[in-house]
Design a protein around this motif. Structure first.
Motif, PDB file in Angstrom:
ATOM      1  N   THR A  74       0.846  -1.187   0.000  1.00  0.00           N
ATOM      2  CA  THR A  74       0.000   0.000   0.000  1.00  0.00           C
ATOM      3  C   THR A  74       0.884   1.241   0.000  1.00  0.00           C
ATOM      4  O   THR A  74       2.056   1.174   0.373  1.00  0.00           O
ATOM      5  N   THR A  75       0.328   2.336  -0.437  1.00  0.00           N
ATOM      6  CA  THR A  75       0.943   3.638  -0.239  1.00  0.00           C
ATOM      7  C   THR A  75       0.095   4.335   0.802  1.00  0.00           C
ATOM      8  O   THR A  75      -1.101   4.534   0.601  1.00  0.00           O
ATOM      9  N   GLY A  81       1.067  19.878   6.563  1.00  0.00           N
ATOM     10  CA  GLY A  81       1.247  21.233   6.037  1.00  0.00           C
ATOM     11  C   GLY A  81       0.643  21.408   4.669  1.00  0.00           C
ATOM     12  O   GLY A  81       1.159  22.179   3.860  1.00  0.00           O
ATOM     13  N   GLY A  82      -0.433  20.698   4.380  1.00  0.00           N
ATOM     14  CA  GLY A  82      -1.093  20.779   3.083  1.00  0.00           C
ATOM     15  C   GLY A  82      -0.401  19.979   1.990  1.00  0.00           C
ATOM     16  O   GLY A  82      -0.855  19.958   0.857  1.00  0.00           O
ATOM     17  N   LYS A  83       0.722  19.314   2.314  1.00  0.00           N
ATOM     18  CA  LYS A  83       1.463  18.526   1.331  1.00  0.00           C
ATOM     19  C   LYS A  83       1.331  17.045   1.648  1.00  0.00           C
ATOM     20  O   LYS A  83       1.321  16.643   2.806  1.00  0.00           O
ATOM     21  N   GLU A  84       1.253  16.235   0.582  1.00  0.00           N
ATOM     22  CA  GLU A  84       1.133  14.796   0.737  1.00  0.00           C
ATOM     23  C   GLU A  84       2.512  14.155   0.906  1.00  0.00           C
ATOM     24  O   GLU A  84       3.412  14.407   0.115  1.00  0.00           O
ATOM     25  N   GLN A  85       2.656  13.366   1.947  1.00  0.00           N
ATOM     26  CA  GLN A  85       3.867  12.577   2.176  1.00  0.00           C
ATOM     27  C   GLN A  85       3.506  11.128   1.871  1.00  0.00           C
ATOM     28  O   GLN A  85       2.713  10.513   2.575  1.00  0.00           O
ATOM     29  N   VAL A 101      -3.269  13.587  12.294  1.00  0.00           N
ATOM     30  CA  VAL A 101      -2.780  13.734  10.918  1.00  0.00           C
ATOM     31  C   VAL A 101      -3.743  13.026   9.953  1.00  0.00           C
ATOM     32  O   VAL A 101      -4.039  11.837  10.105  1.00  0.00           O
ATOM     33  N   TRP A 102      -4.222  13.772   8.960  1.00  0.00           N
ATOM     34  CA  TRP A 102      -5.069  13.176   7.928  1.00  0.00           C
ATOM     35  C   TRP A 102      -4.230  12.199   7.108  1.00  0.00           C
ATOM     36  O   TRP A 102      -3.067  12.469   6.801  1.00  0.00           O
ATOM     37  N   GLY A 130      -5.418  22.054   5.086  1.00  0.00           N
ATOM     38  CA  GLY A 130      -4.520  22.127   6.241  1.00  0.00           C
ATOM     39  C   GLY A 130      -3.996  20.778   6.632  1.00  0.00           C
ATOM     40  O   GLY A 130      -3.894  19.864   5.829  1.00  0.00           O
ATOM     41  N   THR A 131      -3.633  20.627   7.906  1.00  0.00           N
ATOM     42  CA  THR A 131      -3.028  19.388   8.389  1.00  0.00           C
ATOM     43  C   THR A 131      -4.067  18.424   8.871  1.00  0.00           C
ATOM     44  O   THR A 131      -5.193  18.756   9.123  1.00  0.00           O
TER      45      THR A 131
END
Length: 131
Positions: A74-75, A81-85, A101-102, A130-131
């Motif tokens: 899976t990923t 901070g609005g960015k996908e890790q 954390v979403w 947002g976060t």
């Protein structure tokens, strides 16, 4: 005090049915057989699931979530901070998702996963701001 009972995780997967092509719009009713509660734990539970596809966004405001991949891949995407890790995980790997954390799963081929999930869980079909 209740009696503790050993759980064999692999045998617990006989209690779940493979859910093919999960989407963020998949209802709890449609997905219910792909998930099983192994044990209550603190303010949530220990779960196993078996599916392919893509989950909705979720977060847990009362604690960290532990995720272990037991089969497949899976990923696991965390929104910071609005960015996908993006975290690529395969069998034997784990990740702890910090409280609040979403996150969401992309598992096009399929994954068997065990989680220790605090409750309540908030869900969002659309990418949260947002976060």
């Amino acid at each position: 005090m209740s009696k503790s009972v050993a759980i064999t995780i692999e045998s617990e997967f006989t209690r779940v049915e493979f859910l093919k092509n999960r989407t963020p719009e998949t209802t709890d009713e449609e997905a219910k057989n792909a998930f099983a509660l192994l044990s209550e734990y603190r303010d949530g539970g220990i779960y196993v699931a078996h599916y392919s596809g893509y989950s909705e966004w979720e977060r847990h405001v009362n604690g960290d979530e532990f995720v272990q991949v037991l089969g497949g891949e899976t990923t696991l995407i965390l929104l910071s901070g609005g960015k996908e890790q993006r975290n690529e995980l395969s069998s034997g790997q784990m990740l702890v998702i910090p409280k609040g954390v979403w996150h969401r799963f992309e598992s096009p081929i399929g994954v068997k996963v065990m989680t220790i999930t605090p409750q309540p869980t908030e869900h969002s079909i659309d990418k949260p701001n947002g976060t």
